[in-house]
Design an enzyme around this catalytic site. Structure first.
Site, PDB file in Angstrom:
ATOM      1  N   LYS A 132     -10.078   3.453   8.554  1.00 47.80           N
ATOM      2  CA  LYS A 132     -11.298   4.274   8.504  1.00 47.80           C
ATOM      3  C   LYS A 132     -11.315   5.154   7.271  1.00 47.80           C
ATOM      4  O   LYS A 132     -12.201   5.987   7.096  1.00 47.80           O
ATOM      5  CB  LYS A 132     -11.375   5.168   9.753  1.00 47.80           C
ATOM      6  CG  LYS A 132     -11.381   4.417  11.059  1.00 47.80           C
ATOM      7  CD  LYS A 132     -11.317   5.420  12.222  1.00 47.80           C
ATOM      8  CE  LYS A 132     -10.770   4.787  13.467  1.00 47.80           C
ATOM      9  NZ  LYS A 132     -10.286   5.787  14.423  1.00 47.80           N
TER      10      LYS A 132
ATOM     11  N   THR B   1      14.461  -4.347   9.045  1.00 47.91           N
ATOM     12  CA  THR B   1      14.504  -2.883   8.964  1.00 47.91           C
ATOM     13  C   THR B   1      13.854  -2.282  10.204  1.00 47.91           C
ATOM     14  O   THR B   1      14.420  -1.394  10.854  1.00 47.91           O
ATOM     15  CB  THR B   1      13.800  -2.409   7.682  1.00 47.91           C
ATOM     16  OG1 THR B   1      14.328  -3.151   6.590  1.00 47.91           O
ATOM     17  CG2 THR B   1      14.019  -0.929   7.446  1.00 47.91           C
TER      18      THR B   1
ATOM     19  N   HIS C  62      15.486   1.426  -1.291  1.00 45.30           N
ATOM     20  CA  HIS C  62      15.627   1.032   0.113  1.00 45.30           C
ATOM     21  C   HIS C  62      17.001   1.552   0.557  1.00 45.30           C
ATOM     22  O   HIS C  62      17.948   0.800   0.748  1.00 45.30           O
ATOM     23  CB  HIS C  62      15.543  -0.493   0.212  1.00 45.30           C
ATOM     24  CG  HIS C  62      15.347  -1.038   1.593  1.00 45.30           C
ATOM     25  ND1 HIS C  62      15.420  -0.261   2.737  1.00 45.30           N
ATOM     26  CD2 HIS C  62      15.077  -2.298   2.019  1.00 45.30           C
ATOM     27  CE1 HIS C  62      15.202  -1.037   3.788  1.00 45.30           C
ATOM     28  NE2 HIS C  62      15.002  -2.270   3.378  1.00 45.30           N
TER      29      HIS C  62
ATOM     30  N   ARG D 106       7.881   2.678   5.870  1.00 50.09           N
ATOM     31  CA  ARG D 106       7.863   1.684   4.776  1.00 50.09           C
ATOM     32  C   ARG D 106       6.445   1.639   4.230  1.00 50.09           C
ATOM     33  O   ARG D 106       5.474   1.612   4.990  1.00 50.09           O
ATOM     34  CB  ARG D 106       8.270   0.303   5.276  1.00 50.09           C
ATOM     35  CG  ARG D 106       8.013  -0.767   4.210  1.00 50.09           C
ATOM     36  CD  ARG D 106       8.583  -2.103   4.542  1.00 50.09           C
ATOM     37  NE  ARG D 106      10.032  -2.078   4.468  1.00 50.09           N
ATOM     38  CZ  ARG D 106      10.794  -3.170   4.603  1.00 50.09           C
ATOM     39  NH1 ARG D 106      10.222  -4.343   4.807  1.00 50.09           N
ATOM     40  NH2 ARG D 106      12.093  -3.088   4.525  1.00 50.09           N
TER      41      ARG D 106
END
Ligand code: CP
Length: 305
Positions: A81, A53, A130, A102
């Protein structure tokens, strides 16, 4: 139609949209290197691993003269973080014209599309959807069968967690007379909501545990990997991981025109002795991803009407 419209679920687009994308994909296949995306910057945000992909999106964008920013692993971003998905998406939208994303969380792509301010393309959200894979699957079926109506398809393997089969089921359902054969162990069967979806449309489906003796009617065998990363209990994965293995000798009584698809990656579910059989189409299928994604991006950005 698709201009500025995010692609999150395959049901966001109509049958006419699918057909337009496939026509355009054929044009890009004939002429993949153009300058359509000159001056365009696209974010490629992969919070989960990918080969096909990501590389096919990036190849599609590069071949059209666009530029890409992003990450292939969120550990190199400020997510480590503690930055939220919300803020990460707002930042990516600040810098780009389109976001390809994704993410392991189901619903994350829809959420991103609601806050981004630029279109978002879902490159896979958990076990949910998808859609760009589905559009390249449709393109592959049309190329090999010459039609999308009256397709008898066997979906084999992990039908519970395999997001590609969920999107494909919905997309094929807009064409005439599909016949779905679901082959899975009970613990990986097609979720009830997708069976209800077919029931509501009066579409036939059959459920099987084995497929060796019943594939002679198939136009398409769509193999899938058991999705190890979605299991919470590793022992449950061990029980089902090699449940179906397609071997060359099993293809003897299948139609000449039948083709084997697999979204890939494969683990053991297609034996390498199938690869040289002319019915194996999965590597060509993956290549079709470039042209299909070129078509999707061009339409969303309004570069082609
Ligand atoms: N078909 C597919 O989504 O493959 P990747 O996970 O390698 O992108």
């Amino acid at each position: 139609m698709m201009h500025k419209k995010s692609l999150i679920s395959i049901t966001d687009y109509s049958k006419d949209d699918y057909l337009r994308i496939m026509d355009l994909a054929a044009d890009f296949e004939a002429n993949p290197n153009q300058d359509l995306l000159k001056g365009t910057v696209i974010a490629s945000l992969f919070f989960e691993p990918s080969t096909r992909t990501r590389l096919s999106f990036e190849s599609a964008i590069n071949r059209l003269g666009g530029r890409i920013v992003g990450f292939t692993d969120s550990s190199s971003s400020s997510v480590t973080k503690g930055e939220t998905l919300h803020d990460t998406i707002r930042m990516a939208a600040n810098y780009t014209d389109l976001i390809v994303m994704r993410h392991p969380l189901e619903g994350s792509a829809r959420y991103a599309s609601q806050i981004a301010g630029v279109p978002v393309i879902n490159a896979g959200d958990g076990a949910n959807q998808h859609p760009t894979q589905t559009l390249l699957d449709l393109y592959s079926i049309k190329k090999t069968q010459g039609k999308l109506d009256d397709i008898n398809i066997f979906l084999v393997g992990d039908l519970k967690y395999g997001r590609t089969v969920h999107s494909l089921l919905q997309a094929l359902s807009v064409f005439k007379n599909p016949i779905f054969n679901f082959v899975s162990p009970p613990e990986l069967s097609m979720p009830i909501e997708y069976k209800r979806y077919l029931d509501s449309k009066g579409i036939k489906y059959f459920e099987h545990r084995e497929f060796t003796d019943i594939i002679s009617a198939a136009d398409i065998i769509y193999m899938t990997r058991v999705q190890k990363e979605r299991f919470t209990d590793p022992m449950e994965y061990e029980k089902v991981k090699n449940i179906y293995i397609l071997r060359n000798k099993m293809l003897q009584n299948t139609k000449e025109t039948m083709r084997i698809l697999h979204p890939l990656p494969r683990v053991n579910e297609i034996h390498p002795d199938v690869d040289s059989n002319p019915k194996a189409y999965y590597f060509e299928q993956a290549r079709n991803g470039i042209y299909t994604r070129q078509a999707i991006i061009s339409l969303i950005l309004g570069l082609i009407k």
